[in-house]
Design a protein around this motif. Structure first.
Motif, PDB file in Angstrom:
ATOM      1  N   PRO A 366       0.799  -1.218   0.000  1.00  0.00           N
ATOM      2  CA  PRO A 366       0.000   0.000   0.000  1.00  0.00           C
ATOM      3  C   PRO A 366       0.839   1.279   0.000  1.00  0.00           C
ATOM      4  CG  PRO A 366      -0.895  -1.559   1.572  1.00  0.00           C
ATOM      5  CD  PRO A 366       0.378  -2.159   1.052  1.00  0.00           C
ATOM      6  N   LEU A 367       1.897   1.312   0.818  1.00  0.00           N
ATOM      7  CA  LEU A 367       2.675   2.556   0.887  1.00  0.00           C
ATOM      8  C   LEU A 367       3.379   2.815  -0.441  1.00  0.00           C
ATOM      9  CD1 LEU A 367       3.718   4.992   2.398  1.00  0.00           C
ATOM     10  CD2 LEU A 367       5.497   3.554   3.431  1.00  0.00           C
ATOM     11  N   ALA A 368       3.946   1.760  -1.050  1.00  0.00           N
ATOM     12  CA  ALA A 368       4.611   1.928  -2.348  1.00  0.00           C
ATOM     13  C   ALA A 368       3.609   2.438  -3.384  1.00  0.00           C
ATOM     14  CB  ALA A 368       5.219   0.601  -2.796  1.00  0.00           C
ATOM     15  N   ARG A 369       2.413   1.842  -3.407  1.00  0.00           N
ATOM     16  CA  ARG A 369       1.402   2.254  -4.399  1.00  0.00           C
ATOM     17  C   ARG A 369       0.954   3.684  -4.195  1.00  0.00           C
ATOM     18  NH1 ARG A 369      -0.648  -3.380  -3.813  1.00  0.00           N
ATOM     19  NH2 ARG A 369      -1.688  -2.731  -1.911  1.00  0.00           N
ATOM     20  N   VAL A 370       0.709   4.035  -2.924  1.00  0.00           N
ATOM     21  CA  VAL A 370       0.225   5.396  -2.641  1.00  0.00           C
ATOM     22  C   VAL A 370       1.317   6.408  -2.945  1.00  0.00           C
ATOM     23  CG1 VAL A 370      -0.463   6.908  -0.734  1.00  0.00           C
ATOM     24  CG2 VAL A 370      -1.608   4.700  -1.056  1.00  0.00           C
ATOM     25  N   LEU A 371       2.564   6.101  -2.610  1.00  0.00           N
ATOM     26  CA  LEU A 371       3.659   7.038  -2.904  1.00  0.00           C
ATOM     27  C   LEU A 371       3.825   7.221  -4.410  1.00  0.00           C
ATOM     28  CD1 LEU A 371       6.361   5.900  -0.321  1.00  0.00           C
ATOM     29  CD2 LEU A 371       5.184   8.121  -0.331  1.00  0.00           C
ATOM     30  N   VAL A 372       3.720   6.123  -5.168  1.00  0.00           N
ATOM     31  CA  VAL A 372       3.879   6.212  -6.627  1.00  0.00           C
ATOM     32  C   VAL A 372       2.737   7.053  -7.225  1.00  0.00           C
ATOM     33  CG1 VAL A 372       3.759   4.858  -8.779  1.00  0.00           C
ATOM     34  CG2 VAL A 372       5.283   4.129  -6.936  1.00  0.00           C
ATOM     35  N   ALA A 373       1.499   6.786  -6.795  1.00  0.00           N
ATOM     36  CA  ALA A 373       0.348   7.549  -7.322  1.00  0.00           C
ATOM     37  C   ALA A 373       0.451   9.021  -6.902  1.00  0.00           C
ATOM     38  CB  ALA A 373      -0.957   6.933  -6.831  1.00  0.00           C
ATOM     39  N   TYR A 374       0.867   9.255  -5.674  1.00  0.00           N
ATOM     40  CA  TYR A 374       1.024  10.621  -5.135  1.00  0.00           C
ATOM     41  C   TYR A 374       2.122  11.346  -5.901  1.00  0.00           C
ATOM     42  CZ  TYR A 374       1.472  14.205  -1.417  1.00  0.00           C
ATOM     43  OH  TYR A 374       1.500  15.375  -0.700  1.00  0.00           O
ATOM     44  N   GLY A 375       3.247  10.658  -6.085  1.00  0.00           N
ATOM     45  CA  GLY A 375       4.391  11.254  -6.786  1.00  0.00           C
ATOM     46  C   GLY A 375       4.059  11.551  -8.239  1.00  0.00           C
ATOM     47  N   LYS A 376       3.196  10.728  -8.831  1.00  0.00           N
ATOM     48  CA  LYS A 376       2.807  10.955 -10.233  1.00  0.00           C
ATOM     49  C   LYS A 376       1.676  11.976 -10.331  1.00  0.00           C
ATOM     50  CE  LYS A 376       4.103   7.049 -12.979  1.00  0.00           C
ATOM     51  NZ  LYS A 376       3.618   5.933 -13.821  1.00  0.00           N
ATOM     52  N   GLY A 377       1.196  12.454  -9.192  1.00  0.00           N
ATOM     53  CA  GLY A 377       0.207  13.530  -9.171  1.00  0.00           C
ATOM     54  C   GLY A 377      -1.224  13.085  -9.384  1.00  0.00           C
ATOM     55  N   ASP A 378      -1.574  11.852  -9.100  1.00  0.00           N
ATOM     56  CA  ASP A 378      -2.974  11.444  -9.224  1.00  0.00           C
ATOM     57  C   ASP A 378      -3.832  12.313  -8.300  1.00  0.00           C
ATOM     58  OD1 ASP A 378      -4.931   8.982  -9.988  1.00  0.00           O
ATOM     59  OD2 ASP A 378      -5.390   9.817  -8.012  1.00  0.00           O
ATOM     60  N   PRO A 379      -4.796  13.051  -8.861  1.00  0.00           N
ATOM     61  CA  PRO A 379      -5.530  14.015  -8.023  1.00  0.00           C
ATOM     62  C   PRO A 379      -6.294  13.366  -6.871  1.00  0.00           C
ATOM     63  CG  PRO A 379      -6.434  13.956 -10.273  1.00  0.00           C
ATOM     64  CD  PRO A 379      -5.213  13.081 -10.267  1.00  0.00           C
ATOM     65  N   LEU A 403       3.675   4.181  10.619  1.00  0.00           N
ATOM     66  CA  LEU A 403       2.382   4.880  10.608  1.00  0.00           C
ATOM     67  C   LEU A 403       1.940   5.167   9.163  1.00  0.00           C
ATOM     68  CD1 LEU A 403       0.459   6.056  12.744  1.00  0.00           C
ATOM     69  CD2 LEU A 403       1.626   8.248  12.469  1.00  0.00           C
ATOM     70  N   GLY A 404       2.886   5.594   8.336  1.00  0.00           N
ATOM     71  CA  GLY A 404       2.588   5.907   6.934  1.00  0.00           C
ATOM     72  C   GLY A 404       2.083   4.683   6.188  1.00  0.00           C
ATOM     73  N   ARG A 405       2.670   3.530   6.479  1.00  0.00           N
ATOM     74  CA  ARG A 405       2.278   2.271   5.826  1.00  0.00           C
ATOM     75  C   ARG A 405       0.846   1.907   6.200  1.00  0.00           C
ATOM     76  NH1 ARG A 405       6.567  -0.224   7.805  1.00  0.00           N
ATOM     77  NH2 ARG A 405       7.871   0.566   6.142  1.00  0.00           N
ATOM     78  N   THR A 406       0.520   2.055   7.484  1.00  0.00           N
ATOM     79  CA  THR A 406      -0.826   1.706   7.966  1.00  0.00           C
ATOM     80  C   THR A 406      -1.864   2.697   7.448  1.00  0.00           C
ATOM     81  OG1 THR A 406       0.119   0.576   9.839  1.00  0.00           O
ATOM     82  CG2 THR A 406      -2.159   1.341  10.102  1.00  0.00           C
ATOM     83  N   ALA A 407      -1.496   3.966   7.384  1.00  0.00           N
ATOM     84  CA  ALA A 407      -2.422   4.979   6.857  1.00  0.00           C
ATOM     85  C   ALA A 407      -2.623   4.783   5.357  1.00  0.00           C
ATOM     86  CB  ALA A 407      -1.886   6.382   7.140  1.00  0.00           C
ATOM     87  N   ASP A 455      -0.899  -5.721  -8.782  1.00  0.00           N
ATOM     88  CA  ASP A 455      -0.656  -5.149  -7.469  1.00  0.00           C
ATOM     89  C   ASP A 455      -1.801  -5.600  -6.584  1.00  0.00           C
ATOM     90  OD1 ASP A 455       1.097  -3.437  -5.813  1.00  0.00           O
ATOM     91  OD2 ASP A 455       1.647  -2.655  -7.785  1.00  0.00           O
ATOM     92  N   VAL A 456      -1.480  -6.403  -5.584  1.00  0.00           N
ATOM     93  CA  VAL A 456      -2.473  -7.096  -4.769  1.00  0.00           C
ATOM     94  C   VAL A 456      -2.381  -6.541  -3.347  1.00  0.00           C
ATOM     95  CG1 VAL A 456      -2.206  -9.024  -6.355  1.00  0.00           C
ATOM     96  CG2 VAL A 456      -1.008  -9.095  -4.185  1.00  0.00           C
ATOM     97  N   PRO A 457      -3.290  -6.882  -2.450  1.00  0.00           N
ATOM     98  CA  PRO A 457      -3.303  -6.179  -1.155  1.00  0.00           C
ATOM     99  C   PRO A 457      -1.930  -5.968  -0.512  1.00  0.00           C
ATOM    100  CG  PRO A 457      -5.212  -7.563  -1.301  1.00  0.00           C
ATOM    101  CD  PRO A 457      -4.412  -7.826  -2.549  1.00  0.00           C
ATOM    102  N   ARG A 458      -1.057  -6.979  -0.516  1.00  0.00           N
ATOM    103  CA  ARG A 458       0.239  -6.807   0.154  1.00  0.00           C
ATOM    104  C   ARG A 458       1.329  -6.252  -0.749  1.00  0.00           C
ATOM    105  NH1 ARG A 458      -2.916 -10.099   1.799  1.00  0.00           N
ATOM    106  NH2 ARG A 458      -3.435 -10.258   4.003  1.00  0.00           N
ATOM    107  N   GLY A 459       1.035  -6.076  -2.028  1.00  0.00           N
ATOM    108  CA  GLY A 459       2.022  -5.456  -2.915  1.00  0.00           C
ATOM    109  C   GLY A 459       2.159  -6.120  -4.263  1.00  0.00           C
ATOM    110  N   ALA A 460       3.345  -5.930  -4.877  1.00  0.00           N
ATOM    111  CA  ALA A 460       3.582  -6.361  -6.250  1.00  0.00           C
ATOM    112  C   ALA A 460       3.663  -7.879  -6.320  1.00  0.00           C
ATOM    113  CB  ALA A 460       4.888  -5.750  -6.750  1.00  0.00           C
ATOM    114  N   LEU A 461       2.827  -8.459  -7.182  1.00  0.00           N
ATOM    115  CA  LEU A 461       2.793  -9.908  -7.346  1.00  0.00           C
ATOM    116  C   LEU A 461       3.045 -10.253  -8.802  1.00  0.00           C
ATOM    117  CD1 LEU A 461       2.116 -12.842  -6.489  1.00  0.00           C
ATOM    118  CD2 LEU A 461      -0.272 -12.325  -7.004  1.00  0.00           C
TER     119      LEU A 461
END
Ligand code: NFE
Ligand code: MG
Length: 546
Positions: A366-379, A403-407, A455-461
Motif C-alpha cells: 500500500p505505501l509503495a502504491r500510494v507514494l507512486v500515485a502521489y508522486g505521479k500527481g494522481d488528483p 504509521l505511513g504504511r498503515t495509513a 498489485d495485490v493487497p500486500r504489494g507487487a505480485l
C-alpha cells in the motif's frame, strides 16, 4: 554484540515467520527476517498442463484468496497472446477490488490494531465518555453509552475468566500503549463489529466468483460467470459493496486517524528507502497504461521522481536462503532447489528468497502504491494523502514510516472502493448495449513465455510461466511478502522489513511490542512468500515468544 530478541513465531499473520533483532541501548541495531516453512508448489507444477496452474497456485493462500488465480491466468494469457473482453476485465477488477476491501479491513482490525490498542485498558473506560468520543470521531451505525457498556462487560467476562481467546498472549499494560481507556474501548468494539463486516464483504467474491476462498470463475481468455451478469446479481453486488464501503469511510478511516493521533512518533519509525509498484486495475483495454493505481519505482524516498517500472530488472537472490546456488536469477530463469542447513545469521537463514529490483531491496504494498500515485500527481490520491497529513499535522516525510504504511493501506482501500462503483456502472452500460461477451477463445501453443503482474493487497505480485510442448516447463512466482520479508541478498543488503526495524526504540526487551508494530504493518503472509510444511521445523525451532 547487543542483546538478541527472538520472536518465533510471529502471530496474527499467515504462515511461520521468525524475527530476530539485536538491541543495544534500547534501540534495534540489526534485524533478521526468516521464513520458517517450505512449500514446493512451483516444483509440483512442472510438466503439467498450463491450465492447471491457476487452480494449484491459488491454494498458496487462504488470505489473498483470489490474487494468485488472477496472476496465473494472466501469465498464460500473456504467453499465448490473448486479449480478454471488456466485461472480463471489469469483473476481474471488481473481484480484485472486493479483495482489497475485505483484506484491508481484516488486517487493520484483526491483525494490526492490537499492536496499538490495549484491550485490558478498555475496562477502565467510562462508557458514556466513549459514546461521546465515538460520536466525535466516526459515523458508526452503532454506539451510545449502553452499547459501549455491553461491549465492556463482554471484555470483562473474558478477562475475569482468564480466557482471553484471540486477545491472549499480548503485552497488555505495556508503556508503549498510548490510547485513552475510552479510545481503547471504542477500538475494541469496532474490532468486534469488523468481524461481522468482513464476513459479509467476503460474499462479494461469491457473487461473481462462486465462492470464497478460492474463486472459480476465471479462465485464461476471460471469466465464466456469464450467467450472473443479470440485474439481480449486479444489484446484490452493489448492495454489499456499498455496505462495505460505508464501513470503510465511516469507521475504518476515522479509526485509523484517531489511533494515529496518539502515535505521531511512529511517523518517524519503521521507514524504508526504495519502493516498487507494478500498478493495477486497468480502466480500459489498453492494459497497464490505464491502471487506476499506477506502476513505478521510487529510489531513496524521492517520490517526486517516480521511475518507470521494467520487470526485466527483477532478480531473486538465494545466497542467504535455504536453496542451492549463489547467483541471482530473473524469474523466467528461476530455480527452486531446497537445500536446508541450520539457521545461521551470518549465512543462510530463511526459506524466503530475496527479490531485488535493479539490484535494490524495494518495499512493495500500500505505501509503495500510494507514494507512486502521489508522486505521479494522481488528483484523487493526492487529495486523500494531503487531507490526512493536514488532519494529523505531520509533514509528507512522515509517510516513510510504520504509521505511513498503515495509513496508506486505509487510504487506498477507500480510493479503490470508490472506483468499484464506476466499474459496476460500466458493466451495466455494456450489458444494456447488448455487449455480454466474457470470453476470447484460444488454443494452447507448443511454446510460449508470459507473465502476469498485479498489485495485490500486500504489494507487487508476479507469476512467470514458460510453456514447452504445451506443458509447463518452468513456473516461478515472486510474491509481495517475498519482497518485504525476504532476507539479505548476495551483497549483504538487508530486506525491507529488516531495514525498517533498525532504529526502533524498545522499552522492554521481554515484551517487544514495538517490533510487532513494524512487522505487522507490512501485513506479512509467509504462506504466500514461500512457495508442505517441513514437519521438522517446529522441533528444530522452539517457540520463543518473548
Ligand atoms: Ni497470502 Fe498475498 C497478498 C500474495 S502475499 S496474502 O496480498 O500474493 O504477500
Ligand atoms: Mg492487473
Amino acid at each position: 554484540m547487543g542483546q538478541i530478541i527472538t520472536i518465533d513465531p510471529v502471530t496474527r499473520i499467515e504462515g511461520h515467520l521468525r524475527i530476530e533483532v539485536e538491541v543495544e541501548n534500547g534501540i534495534v541495531k540489526d534485524a533478521w527476517s526468516s521464513g520458517q516453512m517450505f512449500r514446493g508448489i512451483e516444483i509440483i507444477l512442472q510438466g503439467r498442463d498450463p491450465r492447471d496452474a491457476p487452480l494449484f497456485v491459488q491454494r498458496s493462500c487462504g488470505v489473498c484468496t483470489y490474487v494468485h488465480y488472477l496472476s496465473s491466468v494472466e501469465a498464460i494469457e500473456d504467453a499465448v497472446g490473448i486479449k480478454i473482453p471488456d466485461n472480463a476485465r471489469i469483473i476481474r477488477n471488481l473481484l480484485h477490488g472486493a479483495q482489497f476491501q475485505h483484506d484491508h479491513i481484516v488486517h487493520f482490525y484483526h491483525l494490526h490494531a492490537l499492536d496499538w490498542v490495549d484491550v485490558v485498558n478498555a475496562l477502565k473506560a467510562d462508557p458514556k465518555a466513549t459514546a461521546t468520543l465515538a460520536d466525535n470521531v466516526s459515523n458508526a451505525p452503532w454506539g451510545g453509552a449502553s452499547y459501549f457498556k455491553r461491549v465492556q462487560e463482554r471484555v470483562k467476562s473474558f478477562v475475569d475468566s482468564g480466557q482471553l481467546g484471540p486477545f491472549a498472549n499480548a503485552y497488555w499494560g505495556h508503556p508503549a500503549y498510548k490510547l485513552s481507556p475510552e479510545a481503547d474501548l471504542m477500538a475494541v468494539s469496532h474490532y468486534i463489529e469488523a468481524l461481522r463486516v468482513q464476513a459479509r464483504a467476503a460474499k462479494l467474491h461469491a457473487i461473481f466468483g462462486a465462492k470464497n476462498p478460492h474463486l472459480q470463475s476465471l479462465v485464461a481468455g476471460g471469466v465464466t460467470c456469464a450467467a450472473d451478469l443479470k440485474p439481480d446479481r449486479v444489484a446484490e453486488f452493489k448492495y454489499l459493496w456499498k455496505e462495505t464501503q460505508e464501513f470503510i469511510k465511516n469507521v475504518y478511516i476515522p479509526d485509523v486517524l484517531a489511533v494515529a493521533g496518539f502515535y505521531k512518533d511512529w511517523g518517524a519509525i519503521g521507514g524504508t528507502a526504495n519502493y516498487l509498484a507494478y500498478g493495477d486495475f486497468p480502466q480500459t483495454g489498453e492494459g497497464s497504461s490505464s491502471d487506476l493505481m499506477p506502476g513505478g519505482v521510487i529510489y531513496q524516498r524521492k517520490f517526486t521522481d517516480v521511475q518507470k517500472m521494467d520487470d526485466k530488472k527483477i532478480t531473486e537472490h538465494v545466497a542467504r536462503s535455504w536453496y542451492e546456488g549463489k547467483k541471482d536469477l530473473h524469474p523466467y530463469k528461476g530455480v527452486t532447489e531446497p537445500d536446508y542447513s541450520d539457521y545461521d545469521r551470518g549465512g543462510r537463514y530463511s526459506w524466503i528468497k530475496a527479490p531485488r529490483y535493479d539490484g535494490k531491496a524495494t518495499e512493495v504494498g500500500p505505501l509503495a502504491r500510494v507514494l507512486v500515485a502521489y508522486g505521479k500527481g494522481d488528483p484523487g490520491v493526492k487529495k486523500l494523502v494531503d487531507d490526512t497529513l493536514a488532519h494529523l499535522s505531520v509533514p509528507a516525510t512522515a509517510l516513510f514510516s510504520t504509521l505511513g504504511r498503515t495509513a496508506a493501506r486505509a487510504l487506498e482501500t477507500v480510493f479503490i472502493g470508490n472506483a468499484m462503483e464506476n466499474w459496476l456502472n460500466e458493466l451495466v452500460g455494456n450489458l444494456t448495449k447488448g455487449d455480454d461477451s466474457t470470453y476470447t477463445p484460444w488454443e494452447m501453443p507448443d511454446k510460449g513465455m508470459g507473465r502476469g503482474l498485479n498489485d495485490v493487497p500486500r504489494g507487487a505480485l508476479g507469476h512467470w510461466i514458460e510453456i514447452d510442448k504445451g506443458k509447463i516447463k518452468n513456473y516461478q512466482y515472486v510474491v509481495p511478502s517475498t519482497w518485504n520479508l525476504g532476507p539479505r541478498d548476495a551483497k549483504g543488503q538487508l530486506g525491507p522489513v529488516e531495514e525498517a526495524l533498525i532504529g526502533t526504540p524498545i522499552a522492554d526487551p521481554k515484551r517487544p511490542v514495538e517490533v510487532l508494530r513494524t512487522v505487522h504493518s507490512f501485513d506479512p503472509c509467509i504462506a504466500c512468500a514461500i512457495h508442505v510444511i517441513d514437519p521438522n521445523s517446529n522441533e528444530v525451532y522452539k517457540v520463543k515468544a518473548l
